[in-house]
Design a protein around this motif. Structure first.
Motif, PDB file in Angstrom:
ATOM      1  N   LEU A  16      36.430  96.867  36.359  1.00  0.00           N
ATOM      2  CA  LEU A  16      37.098  96.933  37.984  1.00  0.00           C
ATOM      3  C   LEU A  16      37.636  95.556  38.321  1.00  0.00           C
ATOM      4  N   ILE A  17      38.813  95.572  38.829  1.00  0.00           N
ATOM      5  CA  ILE A  17      39.371  94.565  39.343  1.00  0.00           C
ATOM      6  C   ILE A  17      39.704  94.781  40.921  1.00  0.00           C
ATOM      7  N   LEU A  18      39.092  94.014  41.808  1.00  0.00           N
ATOM      8  CA  LEU A  18      39.425  94.026  43.255  1.00  0.00           C
ATOM      9  C   LEU A  18      40.448  93.070  43.693  1.00  0.00           C
ATOM     10  N   GLY A  19      41.653  93.774  44.171  1.00  0.00           N
ATOM     11  CA  GLY A  19      42.792  92.916  44.433  1.00  0.00           C
ATOM     12  C   GLY A  19      44.197  93.595  43.729  1.00  0.00           C
ATOM     13  N   GLY A  20      45.348  93.311  44.370  1.00  0.00           N
ATOM     14  CA  GLY A  20      46.603  93.911  43.779  1.00  0.00           C
ATOM     15  C   GLY A  20      47.770  93.019  43.641  1.00  0.00           C
ATOM     16  N   GLY A  21      47.446  91.608  43.744  1.00  0.00           N
ATOM     17  CA  GLY A  21      48.510  90.782  43.835  1.00  0.00           C
ATOM     18  C   GLY A  21      48.759  90.301  42.347  1.00  0.00           C
ATOM     19  N   PHE A  76      36.254  91.756  38.282  1.00  0.00           N
ATOM     20  CA  PHE A  76      37.016  90.780  38.547  1.00  0.00           C
ATOM     21  C   PHE A  76      37.440  90.638  40.053  1.00  0.00           C
ATOM     22  N   ILE A  77      37.466  89.779  40.780  1.00  0.00           N
ATOM     23  CA  ILE A  77      37.747  89.502  42.126  1.00  0.00           C
ATOM     24  C   ILE A  77      38.836  88.583  42.321  1.00  0.00           C
ATOM     25  N   ALA A  78      39.878  89.272  42.595  1.00  0.00           N
ATOM     26  CA  ALA A  78      41.187  88.328  42.844  1.00  0.00           C
ATOM     27  C   ALA A  78      42.130  88.787  43.989  1.00  0.00           C
ATOM     28  N   ASP A  79      42.990  87.577  44.594  1.00  0.00           N
ATOM     29  CA  ASP A  79      43.733  87.946  45.620  1.00  0.00           C
ATOM     30  C   ASP A  79      42.701  88.412  46.710  1.00  0.00           C
ATOM     31  N   THR A  80      41.669  88.033  46.835  1.00  0.00           N
ATOM     32  CA  THR A  80      40.883  88.354  48.091  1.00  0.00           C
ATOM     33  C   THR A  80      40.406  87.207  48.800  1.00  0.00           C
ATOM     34  N   GLU A  81      40.467  87.400  50.209  1.00  0.00           N
ATOM     35  CA  GLU A  81      39.717  86.558  51.151  1.00  0.00           C
ATOM     36  C   GLU A  81      38.374  85.954  50.794  1.00  0.00           C
ATOM     37  N   GLU A  82      38.170  84.576  51.047  1.00  0.00           N
ATOM     38  CA  GLU A  82      36.857  83.938  50.466  1.00  0.00           C
ATOM     39  C   GLU A  82      35.548  84.612  50.907  1.00  0.00           C
ATOM     40  N   SER A  83      35.679  85.086  52.148  1.00  0.00           N
ATOM     41  CA  SER A  83      34.410  85.803  52.767  1.00  0.00           C
ATOM     42  C   SER A  83      34.190  86.891  51.937  1.00  0.00           C
ATOM     43  N   GLU A  84      35.283  87.899  51.787  1.00  0.00           N
ATOM     44  CA  GLU A  84      35.089  89.132  51.057  1.00  0.00           C
ATOM     45  C   GLU A  84      34.639  88.928  49.616  1.00  0.00           C
ATOM     46  N   ALA A  85      35.025  87.965  48.985  1.00  0.00           N
ATOM     47  CA  ALA A  85      34.715  87.509  47.580  1.00  0.00           C
ATOM     48  C   ALA A  85      33.176  87.298  47.714  1.00  0.00           C
ATOM     49  N   TRP A  86      32.837  86.508  48.632  1.00  0.00           N
ATOM     50  CA  TRP A  86      31.236  86.229  48.778  1.00  0.00           C
ATOM     51  C   TRP A  86      30.362  87.469  48.910  1.00  0.00           C
ATOM     52  N   ARG A  87      30.959  88.398  49.692  1.00  0.00           N
ATOM     53  CA  ARG A  87      30.233  89.768  50.101  1.00  0.00           C
ATOM     54  C   ARG A  87      30.195  90.492  48.694  1.00  0.00           C
ATOM     55  N   TRP A  88      31.239  90.772  47.997  1.00  0.00           N
ATOM     56  CA  TRP A  88      31.352  91.511  46.803  1.00  0.00           C
ATOM     57  C   TRP A  88      30.571  90.921  45.612  1.00  0.00           C
TER      58      TRP A  88
END
Length: 467
Positions: A16-21, A76-88
């Motif tokens: 899974l990749i969270l992000g679309g950039g 993978f977490i990419a192109d995501t706000e820092e607070s959202e990255a910490w959450r996920w």
């Protein structure tokens, strides 16, 4: 070791990749190359991400939920706000799923290395997120050292693993494979000749291992002298060679790049001083190869341009020795570049001719002077210093103008290179005044006027000032 390197088989497994950039797209390319069953989730996808991935991965335009992460092997977490990255990242930890967060190494369970991909051979370089640019530079260095067909070599070896197990005794297998990877069959595969490699491999595994083994000879061009002009393939061969036979024009800097424990034999020639006769050189190449050694015949410039490489190739083939040729930068192109001079130029020369000024013994070179004088294009003379006066006189006698520009390049591309230029009618004076001894190249034609270098007037003025 700060992190343990491991290779994970992701073929058909959910990633899974969270992000679309752009960052998500870069990670997606890596995962697709590894065969993962890939899903990207993002509120919105960049047009280039959507265009490239919509047929290769699931693209889900919504906010992620915990179940998405829990169903994945890697996230993978990419192109995501820092607070959202910490959450996920916290969700992934609770689910026990390995996580990578782009540009936030403190949140990562693993990092993605810089990768050198050669099919079945993969090399990865990691700095643990500390210096990604350094990792990429190291990857470039390693890319240059590894043959492009290294993966094909690994595939080939894999095809014969069971055959080798069935025919080679367990205590001899390691030696067998070591000799295989250093031997002529591997060289054939790396050169793209798999058909003959298969024939040779079948013969090898079916013959008694006590039989005498044959090595291989690589005829290698060392270029004009600057080690930076050595080809990548030539460097690889030098670092694998058991024996190196080298010429007078091979620089010490290039020899220093060879394997330290390789045997080295000087077989250079100078005019009227053949330290080792050509027949003896060929005999030595054959002898070393029959001892099972990997032999490099190292020649200045290109081995097939006035280098007698063709004679050695023929002799080795007649002796049934596996032989391969690695071209080098020939002196004409290397020295011309060192003098910032084009050998062809739309305004001055539409062709270039290479000739040798060296004849057998002390005789004048047997050239078609009428044809050479009539060309009116660039003429490059190898080994022409001692016969420069005769060469100029012959060309002028057959119609080339006395004022035709000439350039003389001694030790081109090296630290001690010398470049002088003038007119054909004064070629001998130019060489004498500048104390050129060789090795040097003569360039005759309009392009020579464009070369860097001193003129005869400059040389005389400098000598008078020094006096």
């Amino acid at each position: 070791m700060k992190a343990f390197p491991a290779y994970i088989d992701l073929r058909g497994r959910p990633v899974l990749i969270l992000g679309g950039g752009a960052a998500a797209l870069a990670k997606a390319r890596l995962m697709l190359a590894a065969g993962a069953k890939l899903t990207l989730i993002a509120a919105d996808f960049a047009p280039e991400t959507k265009a490239e991935l919509e047929t290769q991965a699931r693209l889900i335009a919504r906010e992620p939920v915990a179940a998405d992460i829990e169903a994945s092997v890697l996230v993978f977490i990419a192109d995501t706000e820092e607070s959202e990255a910490w959450r996920w990242a916290e969700v992934a930890r609770l689910a026990g799923v390995l996580l990578n967060v782009v540009d936030q190494p403190e949140l990562c369970d693993f990092t993605t290395p810089s990768i050198v991909d050669r099919g079945r051979v993969t090399v990865s370089i990691s700095t643990g997120g500390a210096a990604p640019v350094l990792g990429k530079r190291l990857r470039a260095d390693i890319e240059a050292l590894l043959p492009p067909r290294l993966g094909a070599l690994a595939e080939f070896a894999d095809r014969y693993r069971d055959t080798v197990k069935a025919t080679i005794a367990p205590e001899e297998r390691r030696t067998f494979w070591e000799e295989f990877f250093d031997g002529p069959i591997a060289a054939q595969i790396l050169a793209g000749d798999e058909a003959r490699a298969h024939e040779a491999m079948l013969a090898l595994v079916n013959r008694p291992q006590a039989e005498e083994k044959t090595g291989a000879v690589h005829i290698v061009g060392a270029g004009p002298g600057d080690p930076d002009l050595l080809t990548i393939k030539a460097l690889r061969l030098l670092q694998r060679a058991d024996v190196i036979l080298y010429d007078r024009l091979v620089s010490d800097e290039i020899l220093s790049l060879a394997r330290r424990d390789a045997e080295r034999f000087y077989v250079g020639k100078a005019k009227s001083n053949h330290a080792v006769p050509q027949e003896e050189i060929e005999a030595r190449l054959i002898e070393f190869a029959r001892q099972g050694k990997m032999v490099v015949r190292l020649k200045g410039g290109d081995p097939f341009v006035f280098g007698r490489g063709g004679e050695e190739l023929e002799a080795l083939r007649n002796a049934n020795i596996p032989v391969f040729v690695c071209p080098g930068v020939t002196a004409a192109t290397g020295c011309a570049a060192a003098a910032n001079m084009a050998l062809t130029h739309r305004d001055h020369a539409q062709a270039v001719t290479f000739v040798t000024g060296h004849a057998k013994g002390e005789a004048d070179p047997a050239l078609d002077w009428s044809a050479l004088a009539a060309l009116k294009n660039t003429l490059v003379v190898y080994m022409g210093v001692t016969k420069a006066e005769t060469i100029a006189a012959k060309l002028i006698e057959h119609g080339r103008g006395r004022d035709t520009p000439v350039a003389v390049i001694e030790n081109g591309t090296r630290e001690n290179q010398k470049i002088v230029k003038g007119a054909l009618g004064y070629l001998a004076h130019l060489i004498t005044a500048s104390e050129i001894k060789g090795p040097a190249l003569l360039v005759i034609g309009e392009v020579a006027a464009l070369a860097d270098g001193e003129t005869l007037i400059d040389i005389i003025a400098r000598q008078r000032a020094a006096a």
